[in-house]
Scaffold this motif. Structure first.
Motif, PDB file in Angstrom:
ATOM      1  N   ALA A 236       0.836  -1.210   0.000  1.00 28.69           N
ATOM      2  CA  ALA A 236       0.000   0.000   0.000  1.00 28.69           C
ATOM      3  C   ALA A 236       0.865   1.253   0.000  1.00 28.69           C
ATOM      4  N   ALA A 237       1.973   1.217   0.765  1.00 31.57           N
ATOM      5  CA  ALA A 237       2.870   2.371   0.820  1.00 31.57           C
ATOM      6  C   ALA A 237       3.556   2.585  -0.521  1.00 31.57           C
ATOM      7  N   VAL A 238       3.952   1.503  -1.205  1.00 32.35           N
ATOM      8  CA  VAL A 238       4.576   1.635  -2.526  1.00 32.35           C
ATOM      9  C   VAL A 238       3.596   2.279  -3.505  1.00 32.35           C
ATOM     10  N   ARG A 239       2.340   1.835  -3.482  1.00 39.04           N
ATOM     11  CA  ARG A 239       1.338   2.415  -4.391  1.00 39.04           C
ATOM     12  C   ARG A 239       1.135   3.900  -4.103  1.00 39.04           C
ATOM     13  N   ASP A 240       1.148   4.246  -2.813  1.00 43.10           N
ATOM     14  CA  ASP A 240       0.961   5.654  -2.447  1.00 43.10           C
ATOM     15  C   ASP A 240       2.077   6.533  -3.007  1.00 43.10           C
ATOM     16  N   VAL A 241       3.337   6.090  -2.862  1.00 46.12           N
ATOM     17  CA  VAL A 241       4.429   6.947  -3.322  1.00 46.12           C
ATOM     18  C   VAL A 241       4.505   6.974  -4.851  1.00 46.12           C
ATOM     19  N   LEU A 242       4.098   5.897  -5.516  1.00 46.40           N
ATOM     20  CA  LEU A 242       4.039   5.939  -6.976  1.00 46.40           C
ATOM     21  C   LEU A 242       3.016   6.969  -7.440  1.00 46.40           C
TER      22      LEU A 242
ATOM     23  N   ALA B 229       8.082  12.155   1.963  1.00 45.27           N
ATOM     24  CA  ALA B 229       8.759  12.289   3.260  1.00 45.27           C
ATOM     25  C   ALA B 229       7.940  11.686   4.387  1.00 45.27           C
ATOM     26  N   ALA B 230       6.607  11.684   4.244  1.00 43.83           N
ATOM     27  CA  ALA B 230       5.742  11.136   5.292  1.00 43.83           C
ATOM     28  C   ALA B 230       5.475   9.647   5.119  1.00 43.83           C
ATOM     29  N   SER B 231       6.001   9.052   4.053  1.00 44.89           N
ATOM     30  CA  SER B 231       5.728   7.635   3.796  1.00 44.89           C
ATOM     31  C   SER B 231       6.408   6.747   4.840  1.00 44.89           C
ATOM     32  N   PRO B 232       5.733   5.692   5.307  1.00 41.73           N
ATOM     33  CA  PRO B 232       6.390   4.750   6.226  1.00 41.73           C
ATOM     34  C   PRO B 232       7.600   4.065   5.599  1.00 41.73           C
ATOM     35  N   LEU B 233       7.708   4.081   4.280  1.00 39.36           N
ATOM     36  CA  LEU B 233       8.873   3.478   3.627  1.00 39.36           C
ATOM     37  C   LEU B 233      10.166   4.204   3.983  1.00 39.36           C
ATOM     38  N   VAL B 234      10.068   5.490   4.321  1.00 38.25           N
ATOM     39  CA  VAL B 234      11.254   6.269   4.662  1.00 38.25           C
ATOM     40  C   VAL B 234      11.972   5.661   5.873  1.00 38.25           C
TER      41      VAL B 234
ATOM     42  N   SER C 135      11.817   2.415   6.631  1.00 40.02           N
ATOM     43  CA  SER C 135      11.977   0.983   6.411  1.00 40.02           C
ATOM     44  C   SER C 135      13.432   0.670   6.090  1.00 40.02           C
ATOM     45  N   ARG C 136      13.774  -0.603   6.192  1.00 41.33           N
ATOM     46  CA  ARG C 136      15.128  -1.033   5.846  1.00 41.33           C
ATOM     47  C   ARG C 136      15.460  -0.659   4.405  1.00 41.33           C
ATOM     48  N   LEU C 137      14.444  -0.705   3.559  1.00 43.15           N
ATOM     49  CA  LEU C 137      14.609  -0.400   2.138  1.00 43.15           C
ATOM     50  C   LEU C 137      15.347   0.916   1.935  1.00 43.15           C
ATOM     51  N   VAL C 138      14.996   1.946   2.730  1.00 46.89           N
ATOM     52  CA  VAL C 138      15.571   3.278   2.572  1.00 46.89           C
ATOM     53  C   VAL C 138      16.716   3.513   3.549  1.00 46.89           C
ATOM     54  N   VAL C 139      16.544   3.089   4.800  1.00 44.70           N
ATOM     55  CA  VAL C 139      17.529   3.399   5.842  1.00 44.70           C
ATOM     56  C   VAL C 139      18.865   2.727   5.578  1.00 44.70           C
ATOM     57  N   ASP C 140      18.871   1.615   4.845  1.00 51.15           N
ATOM     58  CA  ASP C 140      20.140   0.959   4.503  1.00 51.15           C
ATOM     59  C   ASP C 140      21.066   1.864   3.695  1.00 51.15           C
ATOM     60  N   HIS C 141      20.516   2.909   3.063  1.00 55.78           N
ATOM     61  CA  HIS C 141      21.339   3.862   2.311  1.00 55.78           C
ATOM     62  C   HIS C 141      21.748   4.983   3.277  1.00 55.78           C
ATOM     63  N   HIS C 142      22.743   4.697   4.101  1.00 54.70           N
ATOM     64  CA  HIS C 142      23.105   5.548   5.227  1.00 54.70           C
ATOM     65  C   HIS C 142      23.479   6.961   4.771  1.00 54.70           C
ATOM     66  N   GLY C 143      22.893   7.948   5.433  1.00 49.63           N
ATOM     67  CA  GLY C 143      23.292   9.331   5.241  1.00 49.63           C
ATOM     68  C   GLY C 143      22.705  10.026   4.028  1.00 49.63           C
TER      69      GLY C 143
ATOM     70  N   ASP D 287      19.731  11.444   1.332  1.00 51.02           N
ATOM     71  CA  ASP D 287      18.419  12.065   1.461  1.00 51.02           C
ATOM     72  C   ASP D 287      17.337  11.013   1.226  1.00 51.02           C
ATOM     73  N   ALA D 288      16.471  10.820   2.218  1.00 50.56           N
ATOM     74  CA  ALA D 288      15.518   9.712   2.183  1.00 50.56           C
ATOM     75  C   ALA D 288      14.542   9.827   1.019  1.00 50.56           C
ATOM     76  N   VAL D 289      14.068  11.035   0.746  1.00 50.35           N
ATOM     77  CA  VAL D 289      13.104  11.213  -0.344  1.00 50.35           C
ATOM     78  C   VAL D 289      13.755  10.872  -1.686  1.00 50.35           C
ATOM     79  N   GLN D 290      14.998  11.335  -1.881  1.00 51.80           N
ATOM     80  CA  GLN D 290      15.680  11.037  -3.136  1.00 51.80           C
ATOM     81  C   GLN D 290      15.983   9.543  -3.253  1.00 51.80           C
ATOM     82  N   VAL D 291      16.365   8.919  -2.132  1.00 46.09           N
ATOM     83  CA  VAL D 291      16.616   7.474  -2.136  1.00 46.09           C
ATOM     84  C   VAL D 291      15.353   6.731  -2.552  1.00 46.09           C
ATOM     85  N   LEU D 292      14.212   7.148  -1.997  1.00 43.00           N
ATOM     86  CA  LEU D 292      12.952   6.491  -2.316  1.00 43.00           C
ATOM     87  C   LEU D 292      12.633   6.635  -3.799  1.00 43.00           C
TER      88      LEU D 292
END
Length: 694
Positions: free
Chosen positions: A575-581, A591-596, A598-606, A608-613
């Motif tokens: 559901a979160a993936v569909r929302d950000v698409l 920026a408000a997505s729960p994916l920010v 998640s491991r999916l994004v946080v694994d890219h240390h340091g 920008d979370a929105v750009q990573v997503l």
């Protein structure tokens, strides 16, 4: 009032020199050996070579030998390597009286400084002495094999390696020095049985009438000890190698190469050989290690002198050991894990729960078919018959989960543990084992195990001789659990099953293991399950959280709290993936997505979370273009989400396909994107290609 460190050090040195001349305890065997020589016993020898690290009591022992010799009517001649010029002429002049006096006793102290004349002394000087002469040589360095070869074996030469005072003698020394009883345990913990460290610490503790517990030596004591025990080192690289050796459990050439890699002048081969030749460094199966007092003094000095450098060295050692622990197998992995746990000795917790001893007392082996009866009996002895029946069940269901601890000589099983891996709830398992039932109930209510993940339990930790208390067996069990944590892939929850919550809770808190509410009962005994969600706090983040405390103790400032990762169910994730698409161009929504979180994004240390997503979504969509069968789906997704079309109808029109076909293709494309990203959430980034077809 501020303390004058240099003046304190001077006064300490004076008190230490005085202390060396006062109380002398122990060394009974060595004095008896010397007295037999000066008494001209039948089995008497002529040369006694005493060796040991600095501060171990060589000079004090020679002083007692001098007293014994004079009491026996012997002439005593002392040559001190610290003051005599290291030439044959100067040495012969200093020892001339021994050459001219039959029955003299020649005492040579600090012989390691007489290396330029060692061959001359052995081959030319000693043969000139009268037959009745007794010679005692004291050195930090052990005699080479040529001594025994040239002097004719034990008929002429005896060697004595001085070691720490035994506990009773160490306690007697503190008693003679007037150390208050309340401080003795702390002084012994610092100095062990090392005579110099005991003497210095005793002088300070006895004079400190305002000492507060826990007592610890001041920096002036550490500085004086290092000057006496270590002295000058050849270079900064040598000093760094010595500090690595003091901080690590054991030191290998490989470890030096890894930690000192950035230092251009650090040759690990040369540095390892240098360390190996130091008198206070010992060798063991796993590498080199210093005398405890030298270890503690060097480590405390660097921690005080250069906290940032100390932390950098610690992380270098830790990273090397982590790599070894994750890649090695068998005894090499166990050694790396033991060494990793040793790095936590300053945290104020782990020394109460890990012995760091007993290597070789017990060995870990897999469970064999012949062991089932033995482990069942061990469980019955420690936990009762109900637990024994559960052990038998799991030994049949997951035999590979069990390891057995044996006496190496006899092979007798003395303990065991089981690390159960469960990826789905089985009714017969929860029916027979209340502990497993409690773990499943907790995980399902807190954050369920997702498809592709599993939970694990350190279900049995059984050693009846010392049940769930620190021991060499519990050390090995802890190493096994740590190994499972470090190597785990897709581990959701882990649980440790503890019979005595109050005793183990400080260690569980330190390890960030939290108790669950339900306390299952087996055989009338309640057990506490301590747990950790490794999706919320992955192992690398977990390791970093405790670095300040593991280095600087409980007084260290607590680390800034790190947000835990969000653990989403598959339905929530999709559901979160569909929302950000759908909201591709809106930074606020992304920026408000729960994916920010998640491991999916946080694994890219340091980053920008929105750009990573955004980058992750583009990459996932692009996998559709890597397969000709799904290339048409790639265009559907790219036009719909990335080309700013106002509606799906407009996207279908731009793609020139019927709306029903467009919707079917879009559904398939989104499902594929969700699948790719979900795979990365569970397993980390991969090069997986798309194969979504109609």
């Amino acid at each position: 009032m501020e303390r004058n460190t240099s003046q304190d050090g001077h006064r300490l040195g004076e008190r230490l020199r005085s202390a060396r001349e006062r109380a002398f305890v122990g060394r009974i065997a060595e004095r008896a050996l010397f007295r037999s020589a000066i008494a001209s016993d039948v089995d008497a020898f002529s040369v006694l070579f005493v060796h040991g690290p600095g501060g171990i009591g060589k000079s004090a022992l020679l002083s007692r030998f001098a007293d014994d010799a004079r009491n026996a009517g012997r002439c005593v001649v002392l040559v001190d390597g610290r003051t005599v010029d290291p030439s044959s002429e100067a040495f012969a002049a200093e020892a001339a009286e021994a050459l001219d006096t039959p029955g003299a006793v020649l005492l040579v102290d600090t012989f390691e400084r007489c290396q330029p004349v060692e061959v001359w002394f052995r081959r030319e000087f000693l043969p000139q002495l009268p037959d009745s002469t007794v010679v005692v040589v004291a050195s930090r360095l052990a005699p080479g094999p040529e001594w025994r070869g040239e002097l004719g074996g034990t008929e002429v030469l005896r060697t004595v390696s001085l070691r720490n005072l035994p506990p009773d003698d160490a306690t007697e020394l503190l008693d003679r020095r007037g150390v208050p009883i309340a401080l003795r345990e702390a002084v012994l913990a610092f100095a062990g049985g090392h005579p110099l460290a005991l003497s210095l610490a005793a002088e300070v503790a006895a004079a400190d009438v305002t000492a507060r517990l826990p007592w610890a030596p001041g920096q002036d004591v550490i500085e004086t000890l290092l000057s006496e025990l270590v002295g000058a080192v050849p270079s900064a690289a040598h000093r760094h190698a010595l500090e690595v050796c003091a901080h690590a459990y054991t030191t290998t050439q490989e470890l030096l190469a890894a930690v000192l890699a950035a230092e251009a002048d650090a040759d690990p081969v040369e540095l390892f050989a240098w360390l190996r030749g130091l008198p206070f460094i010992e060798s063991g199966p796993a590498g080199l290690f210093p005398h405890d007092v030298v270890r503690d003094a060097l480590d405390a000095d660097l921690r005080w002198r250069d906290p940032l450098g100390y932390e950098a060295m610690h992380r270098g050692i830790r990273d090397h050991l982590l790599d070894r622990a994750r890649t090695a197998r068998g005894p090499m992995a166990t050694r790396a894990l033991r060494a990793l746990s040793f790095l936590h000795r300053h945290g104020g917790v782990m020394p109460d729960f890990v012995t760091w001893r007993g290597e070789g007392e017990v060995v870990e082996t897999p469970l064999s078919g012949a062991d089932t009866c033995a482990v069942r009996a061990l469980a019955a002895e420690a936990e009762g018959e109900e637990s024994a029946g559960i052990v038998e069940f799991w030994a049949g269901r997951q035999p590979d989960a069990f390891v057995v601890y044996r006496r190496p000589a006899s092979g007798e099983p003395v303990g065991f543990m089981a690390w159960l891996r469960l990826d789905s709830l089985a009714e017969d398992e929860v029916a027979i084992d209340p502990v497993v039932a409690a773990a499943w109930a907790h995980s399902r209510s807190a954050a369920p195990v997702r498809s592709g993940e599993y939970l694990a339990l350190a279900r049995f930790m059984v050693y009846p001789a010392v049940y769930q208390r620190p021991s060499p067996v519990s050390d090995l069990i802890a190493m096994r659990i740590l190994s499972e944590w470090l190597r785990a892939q897709r581990l959701a929850w882990s649980y440790m099953v503890i019979a005595d919550e109050k005793f183990w809770k400080p260690q569980m808190d330190y390890l960030e293991q939290r108790p669950i509410d339900q306390a299952p009962v087996v055989g009338g005994r309640p057990y506490t399950l301590f747990t950790h969600d490794w999706r919320a706090v992955p192992v690398d983040a977990w390791l970093d959280r405790r670095v300040p405390q593991e280095l600087f103790g409980a007084q260290a400032s607590p680390p800034a709290p790190e947000p835990e990762l969000t653990v989403l169910s598959r339905e929530e994730f999709d559901a979160a993936v569909r929302d950000v698409l759908r909201s591709w161009s809106r930074d606020d929504v992304l920026a408000a997505s729960p994916l920010v979180a998640s491991r999916l994004v946080v694994d890219h240390h340091g980053a920008d979370a929105v750009q990573v997503l955004r980058d992750l979504l583009v990459a996932a969509v692009d996998t559709l273009a890597q397969d000709a069968r799904s290339a048409h789906l790639h265009r559907v997704a790219a036009v719909t989400f990335f080309q700013d079309v106002p509606t799906q109808e407009a996207a279908a029109e731009r793609l020139d396909r019927p709306f029903s076909t467009y919707r079917r293709h879009l559904t398939r494309a989104v499902e594929h994107v969700c699948e790719v990203l979900w795979h990365q959430e569970l397993y980390g980034a991969t090069n997986r290609t798309g194969a979504a077809t109609e």
